[in-house]
Scaffold this active site. Structure first.
Site, PDB file in Angstrom:
ATOM      1  CE  LYS A   9      -4.043  -2.108   2.252  1.00 21.43           C
ATOM      2  NZ  LYS A   9      -5.023  -1.980   3.382  1.00 21.43           N
ATOM      3  CG  PHE A  57     -13.135   2.014   6.983  1.00 23.62           C
ATOM      4  CD1 PHE A  57     -12.723   1.402   5.812  1.00 23.62           C
ATOM      5  CD2 PHE A  57     -13.797   1.248   7.938  1.00 23.62           C
ATOM      6  CE1 PHE A  57     -12.961   0.049   5.579  1.00 23.62           C
ATOM      7  CE2 PHE A  57     -14.037  -0.113   7.722  1.00 23.62           C
ATOM      8  CZ  PHE A  57     -13.621  -0.705   6.527  1.00 23.62           C
ATOM      9  NE  ARG A  85      -6.561 -11.846   5.624  1.00 28.52           N
ATOM     10  CZ  ARG A  85      -7.237 -10.694   5.541  1.00 28.52           C
ATOM     11  NH1 ARG A  85      -7.351 -10.048   4.372  1.00 28.52           N
ATOM     12  NH2 ARG A  85      -7.796 -10.161   6.597  1.00 28.52           N
ATOM     13  CB  THR A  91      -7.433  -5.193   9.954  1.00 32.42           C
ATOM     14  OG1 THR A  91      -7.972  -6.357   9.320  1.00 32.42           O
ATOM     15  CG2 THR A  91      -7.719  -3.971   9.105  1.00 32.42           C
ATOM     16  NE  ARG A 102      -2.637  -5.457   7.224  1.00 32.60           N
ATOM     17  CZ  ARG A 102      -3.824  -5.946   6.872  1.00 32.60           C
ATOM     18  NH1 ARG A 102      -4.412  -6.871   7.603  1.00 32.60           N
ATOM     19  NH2 ARG A 102      -4.423  -5.510   5.777  1.00 32.60           N
ATOM     20  CG  ASN A 112      -3.733  -2.027   6.950  1.00 30.44           C
ATOM     21  OD1 ASN A 112      -3.596  -1.770   5.756  1.00 30.44           O
ATOM     22  ND2 ASN A 112      -4.798  -2.645   7.418  1.00 30.44           N
ATOM     23  CG  HIS A 115      -5.560  -6.264  -0.238  1.00 30.85           C
ATOM     24  ND1 HIS A 115      -6.800  -6.206   0.356  1.00 30.85           N
ATOM     25  CD2 HIS A 115      -5.644  -7.208  -1.215  1.00 30.85           C
ATOM     26  CE1 HIS A 115      -7.610  -7.077  -0.259  1.00 30.85           C
ATOM     27  NE2 HIS A 115      -6.931  -7.690  -1.212  1.00 30.85           N
TER      28      HIS A 115
HETATM   29  P1  ADP Z   1      -8.105  -6.469   5.736  1.00 27.17           P
HETATM   30  O1  ADP Z   1      -7.264  -5.562   4.856  1.00 27.17           O
HETATM   31  O2  ADP Z   1      -7.335  -6.946   6.930  1.00 27.17           O
HETATM   32  O3  ADP Z   1      -8.762  -7.594   4.975  1.00 27.17           O
HETATM   33  P2  ADP Z   1     -10.716  -5.174   5.787  1.00 27.17           P
HETATM   34  O4  ADP Z   1     -11.026  -5.946   4.543  1.00 27.17           O
HETATM   35  O5  ADP Z   1     -11.665  -5.278   6.928  1.00 27.17           O
HETATM   36  O6  ADP Z   1      -9.254  -5.561   6.354  1.00 27.17           O
HETATM   37  O7  ADP Z   1     -10.568  -3.634   5.452  1.00 27.17           O
HETATM   38  C1  ADP Z   1      -9.934  -3.207   4.254  1.00 27.17           C
HETATM   39  C2  ADP Z   1      -9.005  -2.059   4.583  1.00 27.17           C
HETATM   40  O8  ADP Z   1      -9.768  -0.943   5.023  1.00 27.17           O
HETATM   41  C3  ADP Z   1      -8.022  -2.320   5.748  1.00 27.17           C
HETATM   42  O9  ADP Z   1      -6.862  -3.041   5.358  1.00 27.17           O
HETATM   43  C4  ADP Z   1      -7.701  -0.912   6.187  1.00 27.17           C
HETATM   44  O10 ADP Z   1      -6.758  -0.292   5.278  1.00 27.17           O
HETATM   45  C5  ADP Z   1      -9.057  -0.228   6.040  1.00 27.17           C
HETATM   46  N1  ADP Z   1      -9.816  -0.305   7.283  1.00 27.17           N
HETATM   47  C6  ADP Z   1     -10.458  -1.381   7.794  1.00 27.17           C
HETATM   48  N2  ADP Z   1     -11.055  -1.116   8.953  1.00 27.17           N
HETATM   49  C7  ADP Z   1     -10.791   0.182   9.203  1.00 27.17           C
HETATM   50  C8  ADP Z   1     -11.136   1.086  10.270  1.00 27.17           C
HETATM   51  N3  ADP Z   1     -11.884   0.684  11.295  1.00 27.17           N
HETATM   52  N4  ADP Z   1     -10.681   2.346  10.170  1.00 27.17           N
HETATM   53  C9  ADP Z   1      -9.940   2.766   9.141  1.00 27.17           C
HETATM   54  N5  ADP Z   1      -9.585   1.972   8.099  1.00 27.17           N
HETATM   55  C10 ADP Z   1      -9.995   0.709   8.127  1.00 27.17           C
HETATM   56 MG    MG Z   2     -10.216  -7.524   3.472  1.00 25.62          MG
END
Ligand code: ADP
Ligand code: MG
Length: 138
Positions: A9, A57, A85, A91, A102, A112, A115
């Site tokens: 990212k 978000f 993962r 996350t 992360r 973070n 992805h």
């Molecule tokens: P992951 O990337 O771990 O699969 P999600 O699919 O839930 O997580 O969310 C996609 C992306 O959105 C996250 O990697 C993060 O960049 C952002 N994100 C998720 N939850 C939040 C939050 N509560 N506040 C701000 N950004 C968030």
């Molecule tokens: Mg996701």
């Protein structure tokens, strides 16, 4: 063998740590079989994260993902989706396990660093979203 879609990212490309992240990926036994740096358009980011469109978000996420270049890559290996993962970590970096990407590099729950696809369905869809057949060499 399984494949997963990874994105390094904007917070990571802008801090010049893409090589360090690739090292962690390779050290975990995942093979980078396709990789390119792109600048995501707003429309691309909106579509890629469409499942989150009703989350508070979402707009910030789209803005963040388009704020600097990203590296999109296809990772291959045994159990690649779950394995990636696991090495990505949670996350929210505050609760991610020690030694994960992360925990090591992420700035916050939104910035973070990486992805990774979360299921075989998502993996196929996300790989097709970013890569055409001729861009995948092995
Ligand atoms: P992951 O990337 O771990 O699969 P999600 O699919 O839930 O997580 O969310 C996609 C992306 O959105 C996250 O990697 C993060 O960049 C952002 N994100 C998720 N939850 C939040 C939050 N509560 N506040 C701000 N950004 C968030
Ligand atoms: Mg996701």
């Amino acid at each position: 063998m399984e494949r997963t879609l990874s994105i390094i990212k904007p917070d990571a490309t802008s801090r010049n740590i893409t090589g360090k992240i690739n090292s962690m990926i390779e050290n975990a036994g995942l093979k980078i079989v396709a990789q390119k740096m792109i600048r995501m358009s707003k429309e691309q980011a909106q579509n890629f994260y469409i499942q989150h469109q009703d989350r508070p978000f979402y707009d910030n996420l789209v803005e963040f993902m388009t704020s600097a270049p990203v590296i999109v890559q296809i990772l291959e290996g045994e159990d690649a989706i779950a394995k990636y993962r696991k090495i990505m970590g949670a996350t929210n970096p505050d609760i991610a396990e020690e030694g994960t990407i992360r925990k090591t590099f992420a700035i916050s729950i939104d910035k973070n660093s990486v992805h990774g696809s979360d299921s075989p369905e998502a993996s196929s869809k996300e790989i097709n979203f970013f890569f055409s057949q001729v861009e995948i060499f092995n």
